[in-house]
Write an enzyme that holds these catalytic residues in place. Structure first.
Site, PDB file in Angstrom:
ATOM      1  N   ARG A  73      31.049  43.301  35.079  1.00 40.55           N
ATOM      2  CA  ARG A  73      31.121  43.897  36.406  1.00 40.55           C
ATOM      3  C   ARG A  73      30.038  44.975  36.423  1.00 40.55           C
ATOM      4  NH1 ARG A  73      36.600  42.914  34.734  1.00 40.55           N
ATOM      5  NH2 ARG A  73      37.536  41.371  36.112  1.00 40.55           N
ATOM      6  N   ASP A 104      35.293  37.887  45.003  1.00 35.02           N
ATOM      7  CA  ASP A 104      34.867  38.605  46.211  1.00 35.02           C
ATOM      8  C   ASP A 104      33.851  39.716  45.935  1.00 35.02           C
ATOM      9  OD1 ASP A 104      36.322  37.062  47.913  1.00 35.02           O
ATOM     10  OD2 ASP A 104      37.987  38.473  48.144  1.00 35.02           O
ATOM     11  N   ASP A 130      42.481  33.721  44.366  1.00 36.66           N
ATOM     12  CA  ASP A 130      42.720  34.731  45.408  1.00 36.66           C
ATOM     13  C   ASP A 130      41.495  34.949  46.317  1.00 36.66           C
ATOM     14  OD1 ASP A 130      41.135  35.922  43.500  1.00 36.66           O
ATOM     15  OD2 ASP A 130      42.247  37.809  43.449  1.00 36.66           O
ATOM     16  N   ARG A 172      46.412  39.922  39.619  1.00 30.70           N
ATOM     17  CA  ARG A 172      46.534  41.353  39.912  1.00 30.70           C
ATOM     18  C   ARG A 172      46.932  41.586  41.364  1.00 30.70           C
ATOM     19  NH1 ARG A 172      41.421  44.645  38.193  1.00 30.70           N
ATOM     20  NH2 ARG A 172      42.159  44.212  36.099  1.00 30.70           N
TER      21      ARG A 172
HETATM   22  O1  F6P Z   1      40.328  37.023  36.390  1.00 22.88           O
HETATM   23  C1  F6P Z   1      41.275  37.651  37.214  1.00 22.88           C
HETATM   24  C2  F6P Z   1      42.121  38.524  36.403  1.00 22.88           C
HETATM   25  O2  F6P Z   1      42.554  37.685  35.393  1.00 22.88           O
HETATM   26  C3  F6P Z   1      43.316  39.215  36.997  1.00 22.88           C
HETATM   27  O3  F6P Z   1      44.450  38.448  37.178  1.00 22.88           O
HETATM   28  C4  F6P Z   1      43.522  40.348  36.057  1.00 22.88           C
HETATM   29  O4  F6P Z   1      44.213  41.395  36.591  1.00 22.88           O
HETATM   30  C5  F6P Z   1      42.131  40.734  35.738  1.00 22.88           C
HETATM   31  O5  F6P Z   1      41.365  39.560  35.839  1.00 22.88           O
HETATM   32  C6  F6P Z   1      41.940  41.386  34.432  1.00 22.88           C
HETATM   33  O6  F6P Z   1      40.596  41.384  34.100  1.00 22.88           O
HETATM   34  P1  F6P Z   1      39.929  42.294  32.999  1.00 22.88           P
HETATM   35  O7  F6P Z   1      40.891  42.452  31.910  1.00 22.88           O
HETATM   36  O8  F6P Z   1      38.709  41.523  32.612  1.00 22.88           O
HETATM   37  O9  F6P Z   1      39.612  43.577  33.681  1.00 22.88           O
END
Ligand code: F6P
Length: 326
Positions: A73, A104, A130, A172
């Site tokens: 990210r 998104d 989602d 989430r």
């Molecule tokens: O990829 C989506 C997701 O799996 C969500 O369900 C979860 O909350 C989130 O990613 C967690 O991502 P990370 O641990 O990489 O921040």
């Protein structure tokens, strides 16, 4: 300069992303493009982590989970300066079109890059399903199958001990995984963020079933539902259910195991179809589009329109799952 297309994966990884990268690379190569694989999402674009992808570089990846391009990210890309810098980097490499595989947040970056003159196409890649403008996201099927496999194992031990097993699945902000997985494992209760629930009612349902000779129970909880019932964790939900029902209860968080593993056939096929479609769009001069699935068919929509859409939760399926588990 040979015309070039870039491809990157961004946000949480999802099984099937590699199949999409392969499809993008191969479809672009046969159309005479040079293809750049950009590593670690938008970070790699800004830091120059970019490598040419030739046809054999995407061999042997269709069956692999994770993403061979790595993912991340990128905070800097949420700023106008970051986006400008990204567009500059694309121009330096001769990248006239970029395929962004992610959710998104990744599509917002793509839209902003379009504003700086780089044509972008988004592909929906997240296990959570989602993304509103598509019925299906790459990785969703694999993640659900992984969760079902794990819960089937949990059931064995719950059954041996006459216990209740509270299982937290990912999501989430969305209960899609929980709904389908919960139905597929015959869960007595499915807790999702989209629909209010009451642990008192659930425990009454459990006790009624117990009185009717049911001896073990599965409750599936979406990660995003934990906080909606004044509970702080799945452990807390398990504790409260145990207090209310008197049945020994254990909590399990499946966690990131759901994001890994070889993609299912469905994920490989849809990811390939979407990747191919994205290159066709770029080749036809399109920009600022998201590829999705509508009525089972691949289609495309303007990124802004796609981001503004709302995805109604499948309440009918939720009620059906609830009604037939007792
Ligand atoms: O990829 C989506 C997701 O799996 C969500 O369900 C979860 O909350 C989130 O990613 C967690 O991502 P990370 O641990 O990489 O921040």
């Amino acid at each position: 300069m040979q015309k070039a297309i870039g491809v990157l994966t961004s946000g949480g990884d999802a099984p099937g992303m590699n199949a999409a990268v392969r499809a993008v690379a191969r479809a672009a190569i046969v159309r005479g493009y040079k293809v750049y694989g950009i590593q670690r999402g938008y970070n790699g674009l800004l830091n120059g982590e970019v490598e040419e992808l030739c046809e054999r570089d995407v061999s042997g990846v269709i069956q692999r989970g994770g993403t061979v391009l790595y993912t991340a990210r990128c905070k800097e890309f949420t700023t106008p300066e970051g986006v400008k810098k990204g567009a500059e980097k694309c121009r330096e490499l001769g990248i006239e079109g970029l395929v962004v595989i992610g959710g998104d947040g990744s599509f917002r970056g793509a839209r902003d890059l379009c504003g700086e003159g780089i044509r972008c196409i988004g592909l929906p890649g997240t296990i959570d399903n989602d993304i509103s403008c598509t019925e299906y996201t790459i990785g969703y099927d694999t993640a659900m199958n992984t969760a079902v496999e794990m819960i089937d194992k949990l059931r064995d031990t719950a059954q041996s001990h006459d216990r209740c097993s509270v299982v937290e699945v990912m999501g989430r902000h969305a209960g899609w995984i929980a709904l389908n997985v919960g139905l597929a494992v015959g869960a007595i209760g499915i807790l999702v963020p989209e629909i209010p629930y009451d642990l008192g009612k659930l425990s009454a349902k459990i006790k009624k079933s117990q009185a009717n000779r049911k001896q073990h129970f599965i409750v599936v909880v979406a990660e995003g539902a934990v906080a909606t019932a004044n509970t702080s964790s799945s452990e807390d939900i398990a504790k409260k259910l145990m207090e209310l029902s008197g049945i020994e209860t254990r909590a399990t968080i499946l966690g990131h195991v759901q994001r890994g593993g070889a993609p299912t056939l469905r994920d490989r096929v849809i990811a390939s179809e979407m990747g191919y479609y994205a290159v066709e769009l770029l080749n036809a001069g399109a920009s600022n589009r998201v590829v999705g699935l509508k009525n089972g068919k691949v289609y495309d929509i303007d990124i802004n329109e796609g981001l503004a859409m709302k995805k109604p939760f499948d309440e009918k399926l939720y009620r059906a799952a609830d009604e037939i588990s007792f």
